[in-house]
Design an enzyme around this catalytic site. Structure first.
Site, PDB file in Angstrom:
ATOM      1  N   ASP A 209       0.919  -1.119   0.192  1.00  0.00           N
ATOM      2  CA  ASP A 209       0.057  -0.054   0.139  1.00  0.00           C
ATOM      3  C   ASP A 209       0.896   1.280   0.138  1.00  0.00           C
ATOM      4  O   ASP A 209       1.810   1.430   0.810  1.00  0.00           O
ATOM      5  CB  ASP A 209      -0.780   0.040   1.202  1.00  0.00           C
ATOM      6  CG  ASP A 209      -1.798   1.068   1.125  1.00  0.00           C
ATOM      7  OD1 ASP A 209      -1.602   2.070   0.408  1.00  0.00           O
ATOM      8  OD2 ASP A 209      -2.793   1.114   2.020  1.00  0.00           O
TER       9      ASP A 209
ATOM     10  N   ASP B 133      -3.614   2.437  -5.199  1.00  0.00           N
ATOM     11  CA  ASP B 133      -2.525   2.324  -4.625  1.00  0.00           C
ATOM     12  C   ASP B 133      -2.257   0.906  -3.912  1.00  0.00           C
ATOM     13  O   ASP B 133      -1.324   1.123  -3.312  1.00  0.00           O
ATOM     14  CB  ASP B 133      -2.138   3.938  -3.824  1.00  0.00           C
ATOM     15  CG  ASP B 133      -2.866   3.475  -2.620  1.00  0.00           C
ATOM     16  OD1 ASP B 133      -3.772   2.944  -2.442  1.00  0.00           O
ATOM     17  OD2 ASP B 133      -2.223   4.232  -1.566  1.00  0.00           O
ATOM     18  N   GLU B 134      -2.931   0.315  -4.207  1.00  0.00           N
ATOM     19  CA  GLU B 134      -2.550  -1.129  -3.491  1.00  0.00           C
ATOM     20  C   GLU B 134      -2.916  -2.409  -3.963  1.00  0.00           C
ATOM     21  O   GLU B 134      -3.630  -2.693  -5.000  1.00  0.00           O
ATOM     22  CB  GLU B 134      -3.551  -1.168  -2.047  1.00  0.00           C
ATOM     23  CG  GLU B 134      -5.042  -1.045  -2.093  1.00  0.00           C
ATOM     24  CD  GLU B 134      -5.528  -1.112  -0.815  1.00  0.00           C
ATOM     25  OE1 GLU B 134      -5.475  -1.886  -0.206  1.00  0.00           O
ATOM     26  OE2 GLU B 134      -6.552  -0.175  -0.702  1.00  0.00           O
TER      27      GLU B 134
HETATM   28  P1  TTP Z   1      -5.330   5.195   0.797  1.00  0.00           P
HETATM   29  O1  TTP Z   1      -4.073   4.133   0.476  1.00  0.00           O
HETATM   30  O2  TTP Z   1      -6.495   4.862   1.774  1.00  0.00           O
HETATM   31  O3  TTP Z   1      -4.515   6.470   1.640  1.00  0.00           O
HETATM   32  P2  TTP Z   1      -3.173   6.961   1.189  1.00  0.00           P
HETATM   33  O4  TTP Z   1      -2.256   6.321   0.369  1.00  0.00           O
HETATM   34  O5  TTP Z   1      -3.298   8.553   0.954  1.00  0.00           O
HETATM   35  O6  TTP Z   1      -2.526   6.767   2.926  1.00  0.00           O
HETATM   36  P3  TTP Z   1      -1.901   5.666   3.441  1.00  0.00           P
HETATM   37  O7  TTP Z   1      -0.571   5.938   3.716  1.00  0.00           O
HETATM   38  O8  TTP Z   1      -2.800   5.515   4.857  1.00  0.00           O
HETATM   39  O9  TTP Z   1      -2.283   4.700   2.441  1.00  0.00           O
HETATM   40  O10 TTP Z   1      -5.945   5.765  -0.353  1.00  0.00           O
HETATM   41  C1  TTP Z   1      -5.173   6.020  -1.595  1.00  0.00           C
HETATM   42  C2  TTP Z   1      -5.534   7.291  -2.447  1.00  0.00           C
HETATM   43  O11 TTP Z   1      -7.053   7.135  -2.673  1.00  0.00           O
HETATM   44  C3  TTP Z   1      -5.374   8.271  -1.578  1.00  0.00           C
HETATM   45  O12 TTP Z   1      -3.812   8.933  -1.752  1.00  0.00           O
HETATM   46  C4  TTP Z   1      -6.385   9.510  -2.240  1.00  0.00           C
HETATM   47  C5  TTP Z   1      -7.504   8.537  -2.443  1.00  0.00           C
HETATM   48  N1  TTP Z   1      -8.542   8.531  -1.471  1.00  0.00           N
HETATM   49  C6  TTP Z   1      -9.255   9.338  -1.952  1.00  0.00           C
HETATM   50  O13 TTP Z   1      -9.632  10.066  -2.888  1.00  0.00           O
HETATM   51  N2  TTP Z   1     -10.462   9.579  -0.950  1.00  0.00           N
HETATM   52  C7  TTP Z   1     -10.727   8.711   0.220  1.00  0.00           C
HETATM   53  O14 TTP Z   1     -11.752   8.690   1.058  1.00  0.00           O
HETATM   54  C8  TTP Z   1      -9.326   7.726   0.494  1.00  0.00           C
HETATM   55  C9  TTP Z   1      -9.430   6.996   1.723  1.00  0.00           C
HETATM   56  C10 TTP Z   1      -8.514   7.755  -0.451  1.00  0.00           C
HETATM   57 MG    MG Z   2      -2.131   4.226   0.378  1.00  0.00          MG
END
Ligand code: TTP
Ligand code: MG
Length: 365
Positions: A8, A106-107
């Site tokens: 992730d 992103d995962e």
């Molecule tokens: P996530 O992997 O949930 O969050 P992240 O990568 O920003 O942070 P983390 O380090 O905790 O993994 O989500 C991936 C991308 O998806 C995030 O960068 C932006 C987008 N996203 C949104 O647009 N709205 C949301 O509510 C969430 C949770 C994510």
């Molecule tokens: Mg993320």
């Protein structure tokens, strides 16, 4: 024994914006601003901004309030750039795995059971993947390694950012025991509150409950909880076969501000999409909404659900909720789209249905 990794990216959108901007050490928010009076929500924030309490899904008004005494950066999303980076990352993961499954932008999950003899080798491969991703993109990620997807997913979130967490075979239950209930994908705030009232606050409290108790209290979902809290997940790492979608849009003859008129048009669009889905015997887990304002500014917003949507009313209600945030300025077009299909009405209780917590992604184009 299977060896599965969940990868992730850290603060994905925000890390890309930080990398590409001249502002390196400042709190940074990526969000969609719908009007000059701060209407809109936070897509994500870098870890420096998160220290002040800024979170995904928060209103921009609240986020700006939290950072009012700080020098911070605000950026509107550049979705094309994020998609491009995502492709580079997914290619690296795919090339270095026995099976690959992208779970969101992103995962991803990868199965490395054939190429890694043991956890030690898997750990070495994870470090190599982190280095490769960093070399190609300048971005960091967090990786969880375990004997199944559920454990790998929870492990990847343990030491963010730039983390690596491994859970050995046989240690799954112990690993989960001290975690909060919400660590289990599918246990949301409501269920957490409900259980708290009964003195159940940690996963170890649920591990002590019998499958009968869970079934009585949560119906079919209880079976999933039973497996999950005990660290069991039998779902395979496999690529989603169907990324198709069915949608319908309407352009108004004159720009419309009236909320009732917009809502009733949305209901009608949902009905048309629903009928087409029913003919094809499809259910779905993602709703996408599109709005174009009188000045041609266009927004799309997506929301994914844990269980497939299986009735038209629920579809309409959820679409209406998503529309709310866009009301207040004259609209030229609205559209609704169903994605992420599930064949027949099936609620299999494996991690495939609980893949990612409900997530809303808004883009501007
Ligand atoms: P996530 O992997 O949930 O969050 P992240 O990568 O920003 O942070 P983390 O380090 O905790 O993994 O989500 C991936 C991308 O998806 C995030 O960068 C932006 C987008 N996203 C949104 O647009 N709205 C949301 O509510 C969430 C949770 C994510
Ligand atoms: Mg993320």
């Amino acid at each position: 024994m299977a060896i599965i990794m969940h990868i992730d990216m850290d603060a994905f959108f925000a890390s890309i914006e930080e990398r590409d901007s001249q502002y390196k050490d400042k709190p940074l928010i990526v969000g969609v601003m719908l009007s000059k009076n701060l209407r809109g929500i936070v897509s994500t924030a870098n870890y420096k901004a998160r220290k002040f309490g800024v979170k995904s899904g928060m209103s921009l008004k609240k986020a700006f309030e939290l950072l009012k005494n700080v020098d911070f950066v605000f950026v509107q999303p550049n979705f094309d750039v994020y998609e491009r980076e995502s492709e580079i990352i997914m290619k690296i993961l795919k090339e270095n795995s026995d099976a690959f499954e992208q779970a969101s932008i992103d995962e991803a999950f990868i199965d490395v059971s054939k190429r890694c003899k043991n956890m030690q080798e898997a750990k070495a491969l994870a470090l190599l993947l982190k280095a490769k991703i960093y070399e190609k993109t300048g971005l960091t990620c967090s990786i969880g390694i375990g004997s199944n997807k559920l454990i790998a997913k929870i492990a990847s979130g343990m030491k963010k950012p730039d983390g690596l967490t491994t859970v050995k075979l046989g240690e799954e239950k112990e690993f989960l025991s001290e975690l909060k209930l919400s660590a289990i994908p599918g246990i949301g705030k409501k269920t957490e509150q409900l259980l708290k009232k009964q003195g159940i606050t940690k996963i170890s409290d649920l591990q002590k409950k019998s499958v009968f108790w869970l079934l009585k209290n949560f119906g079919k979902m209880g079976i999933y909880y039973f497996y999950a809290v005990n660290g069991i997940d039998k779902s395979k790492v496999e690529e989603e076969e169907d990324f198709k979608s069915i949608g319908k849009e309407k352009t108004f003859a004159d720009d419309v501000l009236d909320e009732m008129q917009i809502y009733s048009c949305l209901d009608e669009l949902c009905r048309i999409v629903w009928n087409e889905l029913k003919q094809k015997k499809l259910y779905f887990k993602t709703i996408e909404l599109k709005v174009r304002y009188a000045n041609f500014e266009t927004h799309t917003c997506g929301k994914s659900f844990l269980k497939p949507i299986d009735n038209n009313n629920e579809f309409k209600q959820e679409a209406r909720k998503m529309l709310q945030q866009f009301l207040g300025s004259p609209m030229r077009l609205i559209g609704v789209r169903a994605k992420n299909f599930v064949k027949e009405k099936q609620f299999t209780l494996d991690i495939n249905n609980i893949k990612t917590k409900a997530k809303s992604i808004i883009t501007k184009n």
